[in-house]
Enzyme design. Structure first.
Site, mmCIF file in Angstrom:
data_model
loop_
_atom_site.group_PDB
_atom_site.id
_atom_site.type_symbol
_atom_site.label_atom_id
_atom_site.label_comp_id
_atom_site.label_asym_id
_atom_site.label_seq_id
_atom_site.Cartn_x
_atom_site.Cartn_y
_atom_site.Cartn_z
ATOM 1 C CE1 TYR A 146 -3.780 2.508 0.477
ATOM 2 C CE2 TYR A 146 -2.584 3.291 2.568
ATOM 3 C CZ TYR A 146 -3.428 3.480 1.486
ATOM 4 O OH TYR A 146 -4.489 4.637 1.745
ATOM 5 C CG ASP A 150 5.610 3.636 0.927
ATOM 6 O OD1 ASP A 150 5.774 4.114 1.920
ATOM 7 O OD2 ASP A 150 4.474 3.541 0.456
ATOM 8 C CE LYS A 158 0.849 4.595 8.397
ATOM 9 N NZ LYS A 158 1.081 4.107 7.285
HETATM 10 C C1 LIG Z 1 0.482 4.297 5.946
HETATM 11 C C2 LIG Z 1 1.029 4.323 4.749
HETATM 12 C C3 LIG Z 1 1.064 5.072 3.513
HETATM 13 C C4 LIG Z 1 -0.111 6.194 3.659
HETATM 14 O O1 LIG Z 1 0.136 6.986 4.528
HETATM 15 P P1 LIG Z 1 -0.918 8.010 5.129
HETATM 16 O O2 LIG Z 1 -0.409 9.109 5.898
HETATM 17 O O3 LIG Z 1 -2.138 7.374 5.458
HETATM 18 O O4 LIG Z 1 -1.538 8.767 3.634
HETATM 19 C C5 LIG Z 1 1.820 5.012 2.389
HETATM 20 N N1 LIG Z 1 2.536 3.883 2.424
HETATM 21 C C6 LIG Z 1 2.671 3.039 3.390
HETATM 22 C C7 LIG Z 1 3.776 1.897 3.293
HETATM 23 C C8 LIG Z 1 2.065 3.310 4.566
HETATM 24 O O5 LIG Z 1 2.221 2.246 5.626
#
Ligand SMILES: *Cc1c(COP(=O)(O)O)cnc(C)c1O
Length: 443
Positions: free
Chosen positions: A154, A249, A282
């Site tokens: 994601y 990511d 995060k």
């Molecule tokens: C949480 C997350 C996102 C999205 O971040 P948001 O602040 O919720 O938009 C993207 N990539 C990864 C790997 C994530 O865990």
């Protein structure tokens, strides 16, 4: 531990339930992000009244040991005094200016000091925004349109990333959300995670048209699945060979699994390993809306106002958010922080494994730093298809059994879990006692 039901008030009113009913009248599904609605596990979402350290209290006054921590950011636990003080001070000095501040530089310097693959970064307000901007930058910098992602990873909800694999091998994807036209995902190639042969085939067919490969190094959005070392190595080699950018990511894993992120673990195993771009979120905001993307200077200088790739944000680099992130990073950069956090997380995971084994429940778990995952499967899955073989009905019983005993884990089997530095040995012991009772009922 006995089920903690005495929190419902004398009249028997369940405030979570009444708030949920009220919320559903004004907010779709009653929530502002779908997983919070408990649709996968059923039951009533807990409305959080306040939180402190490793706990939060719901609207009924019931306490929970929190293993979500806002889905990762709360690595110090809730209400850490140094962070709270930094936020309060920053708020007194002004909420937002739309003009640069010194603290943005400090935060950028602090992040870059720990992630040697990044020479420059830009701050934004969410992981979605960071991932979407990194993709645009990769396309702008390479002059190519196609992107490659992996099933189960994601990267936020940008249109081009809401896509699942099409039928057949190495095909372009189909939208996973209404409202995303097929034309918008026609450039997005989706492959199974950890499959080197399909990766090689995709590059052989499309490598010269690929702007980038984007992946989670430890896929926390399918619970906890590590990219294998050979798979990560081939991603790097093929991107280099074909002139595509490798985007890691680390929105979830950055400053969560190690001070240098998951990429530092792969750099130990693969000499010279570094991504071209990294996406963060995060933990770097410590619970405030803050995220970032960054990488090689030559690539980052393609961004406006220096280069032709447009990107902007009214609240980007927000002074209160940067204060929160900076204070958080300064705490976690202290010596020994990750050793202690990893040890605590391991004791939880090993205790859960032992309890499951005692009761004959199939269980496989993994962890790194302050992040963990487990599956009601005999062994750890390697890709999304295998994750989805997990026993959903049994997971739901496990989830509610723990919840009834004051332990809050993610309300879906494809989500990772998080331990904070505020979780004590006693919190872990209470959690394991609850798990013991629940596993006994699952056999
Ligand atoms: C949480 C997350 C996102 C999205 O971040 P948001 O602040 O919720 O938009 C993207 N990539 C990864 C790997 C994530 O865990």
């Amino acid at each position: 531990m006995t089920p903690n039901t005495d929190s419902i008030d004398a009249a028997g009113a369940d405030r979570n339930a009444s708030l949920f009913a009220r919320a559903q009248r004004v907010i779709p599904g009653g929530v502002n992000s779908p997983v919070r609605a408990f649709r996968a596990v059923g039951g009533t979402p807990r409305f959080v009244a306040r939180a402190q350290g490793p706990y939060f209290w719901d609207a009924n006054g019931q306490r929970y040991i929190d293993y979500i921590g806002s889905w990762g950011p709360m690595i110090l636990g809730h209400g850490h005094p140094a962070v709270l003080e930094a936020v309060q001070k920053a708020a007194r000095d002004g909420f937002s200016f739309g003009a640069p501040t010194e603290r943005e530089i400090e935060l950028a310097e602090e992040i870059l000091a720990h992630l040697p693959s990044m020479e420059m970064l830009r701050l934004v307000s969410s992981g979605t925004e960071a991932g979407m901007s990194a993709l645009r930058l990769a396309r702008g910098a390479t002059g190519r349109s196609k992107i490659l992602k992996f099933e189960g990873c994601y990267h936020g909800h940008a249109d081009a990333l809401l896509v699942k694999a099409g039928s057949g091998l190495a095909t372009f994807g189909n939208p996973t959300s209404a409202g995303v036209p097929p034309e918008v995902v026609q450039h997005t190639l989706v492959l199974p995670y950890n499959d080197v042969a399909q990766l090689e085939q995709a590059f052989a067919e499309h490598g010269k048209e690929l702007a980038c490969v984007i992946l989670e190094p430890i896929a926390g959005n399918m619970n906890f699945v590590r990219a294998s070392i050979p798979f990560m190595r081939r991603c790097r080699e093929l991107c280099t060979q074909y002139g595509a950018l490798l985007i890691i990511d680390e929105v979830m894993t950055g400053f969560r699994v190690a001070l240098g992120g998951a990429q530092s673990l792969y750099a130990q195993a693969i000499p010279g390993f570094a991504p071209d771009l990294t996406v963060l979120g995060k933990v770097i905001g410590g619970g405030m809306p803050l995220a970032a993307f960054g990488g090689k200077r030559a690539v980052m200088e393609q961004l406006a106002p220096l280069g032709p790739v447009y990107q902007a944000g009214t609240l980007s680099g927000n002074p209160v958010a940067t204060a929160c992130g900076l204070a958080t990073l300064r705490e976690i950069a202290k010596p020994g922080f990750y050793d202690a956090l990893a040890q605590r997380t391991r004791s939880l995971v090993e205790g859960l494994e032992a309890a499951a084994a005692r009761h004959g429940v199939p269980f496989a778990a993994d962890c790194e730093g302050g992040m963990f995952g487990f599956f009601l499967l005999p062994e750890l899955p390697q890709n999304y298809q295998q994750v989805m073989h997990s026993d959903g009905a049994r997971f739901n019983r496990l989830f509610h059994g723990l919840l009834d005993r004051g332990v809050y884990i993610a309300p879906a089997l494809y989500e990772a879990g998080f331990v904070s530095a505020a979780h004590s040995e006693d919190d872990i012991a209470q959690t394991l006692a609850a798990a013991e009772a629940v596993f006994a009922s699952l056999r």
